[in-house]
Design an enzyme around this catalytic site. Structure first.
Site, PDB file in Angstrom:
ATOM      1  CG  ASN A   1     -35.862 -41.290   7.474  1.00 12.99           C
ATOM      2  OD1 ASN A   1     -35.508 -40.822   6.411  1.00 12.99           O
ATOM      3  ND2 ASN A   1     -37.236 -41.287   7.883  1.00 12.99           N
TER       4      ASN A   1
ATOM      5  CG  MET B   1     -37.181 -39.604   3.806  1.00 14.34           C
ATOM      6  SD  MET B   1     -38.859 -39.231   3.168  1.00 14.34           S
ATOM      7  CE  MET B   1     -39.127 -40.869   1.970  1.00 14.34           C
ATOM      8  CB  CYS B   2     -34.805 -44.379   4.535  1.00 13.75           C
ATOM      9  SG  CYS B   2     -33.170 -44.040   3.624  1.00 13.75           S
ATOM     10  N   GLY B   3     -37.747 -45.217   4.354  1.00 11.98           N
ATOM     11  CA  GLY B   3     -38.588 -45.848   5.372  1.00 11.98           C
ATOM     12  C   GLY B   3     -37.912 -46.896   6.112  1.00 11.98           C
TER      13      GLY B   3
END
Length: 627
Positions: A76, A1-3
């Site tokens: 993401n 997961m990412c921002g």
């Protein structure tokens, strides 16, 4: 997961080489393992890309990624199926390589049509000056947009911020397809045209459904200089699930024979259903498909190498990699039982159970509390070590979900006594709720703003934070979950008539009305639930995964006629989510199989903590930023 974030400016005076600090802070919380910013300048515009990575699989890939042609990609998501990703590979790089190889728009759409799993992305095509972005079909990953300064800038981001008195607030990007912006054209015309490539069902004859309401999910609050149009080539993404089967029985007898032996809510009722060969076969197929879904969401995860012996691994030093939002209800129990099949036996599973208490207690209610202040059991300093929750001992919050959670724990322990099941009692006081809602949660729940969003958002934020008490036969100790992946049961109620409004619709309009309600629930899940939950859980540097929303699970359930999934002539606790209750019986969970639906805001008692006379749909003033 990412921002992920992309800030675009069409004028020098409105361009900044840095994101605002509060937005950058929110993005970094989502991706604690790496952060990078990249500036791309053209004659008519500037783009600032910002990527913040939570590393979960393959080689750590720092984002944004850029190729030799100047294309830039922010991802993401998780590729669970559809596009080949080897165990040692990172899906960000795999997706970027595939995108870079695409020769036209059709190939880009074909690529995203293949992906099974949650995703949101931003992709800059340098040669064409096109910016592509979007969310998966269910909207399982958050993406927001903000248009400001009379067409001179806009921003895309996984998470936003609230500022008092600012008119240009964030909105969720609708999960109605993939969008494309021609940046050069937007800069010259001072108007932003969002070109939509919508999702469509493709028939067996390879014919796309007619374009009907592709623009209905578009937010009404877009400024005048922003417009949404369907792409002129009439290109589309292929919907990843089959259409909902709305078939009705040829006669009432077709379904009445299934429950003629009993109309009570007992274990025997469910056992009678399983004596029918056809029903049992369908239930076993459902278990098999859901089992694969859970397996994918557990095994797509890097685990630390640990050379210690199994005897050592069975001690409390073993870290949990997987946690489950856990009420003891049938959704979370089935997920836990299936997860147990695939997680290494020497690895604990964290069961996160949240409760809200009306007022702060003083002191610890149980003597001889053993406080572990080391490794992952340490109560962290950030926002929590001196918080009221640290003084809320176990046993102080016997709310309904705590009671069913403890009963569920015993049932899981009987199914697999060799597993370490960490039942984490997370107790939240009114003081801590109000403090952290103001500091963190209100920024995450927004742009959703109802009382229901507040209740669910706060409950999920505290549960997924994973700070509470671990109660065992030997000791009671403070505990912080180390799990980076959190499994949640969202999607079961929407597909299997778990809400009271499903029963009301059935009672007034029969199976036809029930079919329409289920279709509506699944159609709006992206805007009603999933973006919010992704922002809330991601704020802890953790990733939400949704086994019931796996494309194959949804397709299987969509393919069944409604009477093979639910039977609302039976009482609560049996008729709704019937196929899931029968699956629980097959998995050795008879007690949980008969628990009626209880929403998290009621089961955790957050709904009664402040104003108890509010309607769920009311706008919630507690989520608003005050001067």
């Amino acid at each position: 997961m990412c921002g992920i974030c992309c800030s675009v400016s069409f004028s020098i005076e409105h361009f900044s080489k840095e994101l605002k600090e509060d937005l950058l802070h929110n993005l970094r919380r989502r991706g604690p393992n790496s952060s990078r910013q990249l500036l791309k300048s053209a004659v008519n515009y500037q783009c600032l890309f910002s990527g913040h990575v939570l590393h979960l699989r393959g080689v750590l890939t720092i984002q944004p990624v850029e190729d030799e042609h100047g294309n830039v990609f922010l991802w993401n998501g998780e590729v669970f199926n559809g596009v080949k990703v080897e165990a040692e590979d990172n899906d960000t790089q795999v997706m970027f390589n595939s995108l870079s190889a695409c020769k036209n728009e059709s190939e880009i759409l074909l690529l995203f049509s293949k992906v099974q799993g949650p995703w949101s992305f931003i992709y800059y095509q340098a040669s064409s000056h096109h910016l592509w972005f979007g969310r998966d079909f269910f909207g399982r990953r958050s993406l927001l947009w903000q248009f400001s300064n009379l067409g001179k800038s806009f921003c895309l981001s996984s998470v936003g911020t609230q500022v008092y008195g600012v008119a240009d607030q964030w909105q969720e990007v609708p999960a109605s397809g993939i969008f494309q912006i021609d940046l050069n054209s937007a800069a010259v015309s001072r108007s932003v045209i969002l070109k939509l490539y919508p999702w469509r069902y493709i028939s067996k004859e390879d014919i796309a459904e007619e374009c009907g309401n592709d623009l209905t999910q578009t937010p009404a609050g877009l400024p005048e200089f922003v417009s949404v149009v369907i792409n002129e080539a009439n290109l589309y993404l292929s919907k990843p699930v089959v259409p909902l089967n709305k078939k009705l029985p040829e006669s009432p007898l077709e379904i009445q024979c299934r429950n003629s032996s009993s109309t009570s809510g007992t274990r025997e009722t469910l056992e009678v259903f399983l004596t029918d060969e056809h029903t049992k076969k369908i239930v076993q197929q459902f278990i098999a498909i859901l089992n694969v879904s859970v397996k994918r969401r557990i095994l797509c995860l890097a685990r630390e190498e640990n050379l210690a012996s199994k005897e050592v691994l069975k001690t409390c030093s073993s870290k949990a990699n997987i946690a489950i939002l856990f009420s003891g209800g049938v959704d979370s129990m089935v997920i836990a039982a299936l997860a147990d099949r695939h997680i290494p036996l020497d690895e604990p599973i964290d069961l996160l159970n949240v409760a809200f208490v009306p007022k702060q207690k003083t002191g610890l209610p149980i003597p001889n509390i053993e406080r572990k202040q080391q490794n992952h059991h340490e109560i962290p300093s950030e926002e929590s070590s001196q918080s009221p929750a640290a003084d809320e001992g176990p046993g102080e919050a016997e709310v309904p979900d705590r009671v069913t959670g403890k009963a569920g724990l015993k049932e899981l322990q009987s199914v697999n006594p060799s597993r370490t099941w960490n039942f984490v009692e997370i107790n939240v006081s009114l003081e801590e709720l109000q403090k952290l809602r103001r500091a963190r949660i209100c920024h995450l729940v927004q742009p959703l703003d109802t009382v229901l969003d507040d209740s669910i958002g706060c409950a999920v934020w505290f549960a997924s934070r994973g700070i509470g008490w671990l109660v065992t036969q030997d000791a009671v100790r403070s505990y912080k979950s180390s799990a980076k992946v959190i499994l949640t049961g969202i999607g079961a109620d929407e597909q299997l008539a778990g809400y009271s409004r499903h029963r009301a619709r059935f009672q007034s309009l029969g199976l036809e009305g029930l079919n329409e309600e289920i279709a509506m629930e699944l159609g709006r899940i992206s805007s009603r639930n999933l973006g919010r939950d992704d922002r809330v859980i991601g704020d802890h540097g953790k990733e939400a995964r949704f086994p019931f929303l796996d494309e194959n699970v949804v397709s299987f359930l969509n393919s069944l006629p409604v009477w093979e999934k639910v039977d609302l002539t039976l009482p609560r606790g049996v008729g709704e989510k019937l196929i899931l209750r029968l699956a629980a019986m097959e998995l050795g969970l008879p007690a949980s199989a008969l628990l009626p639906k209880r929403a998290i805001q009621f089961g955790s008692r957050i709904a009664k903590l402040e104003k108890s006379n509010e309607k769920a749909s009311d706008k919630c003033g507690r989520l608003q930023i005050l001067p």
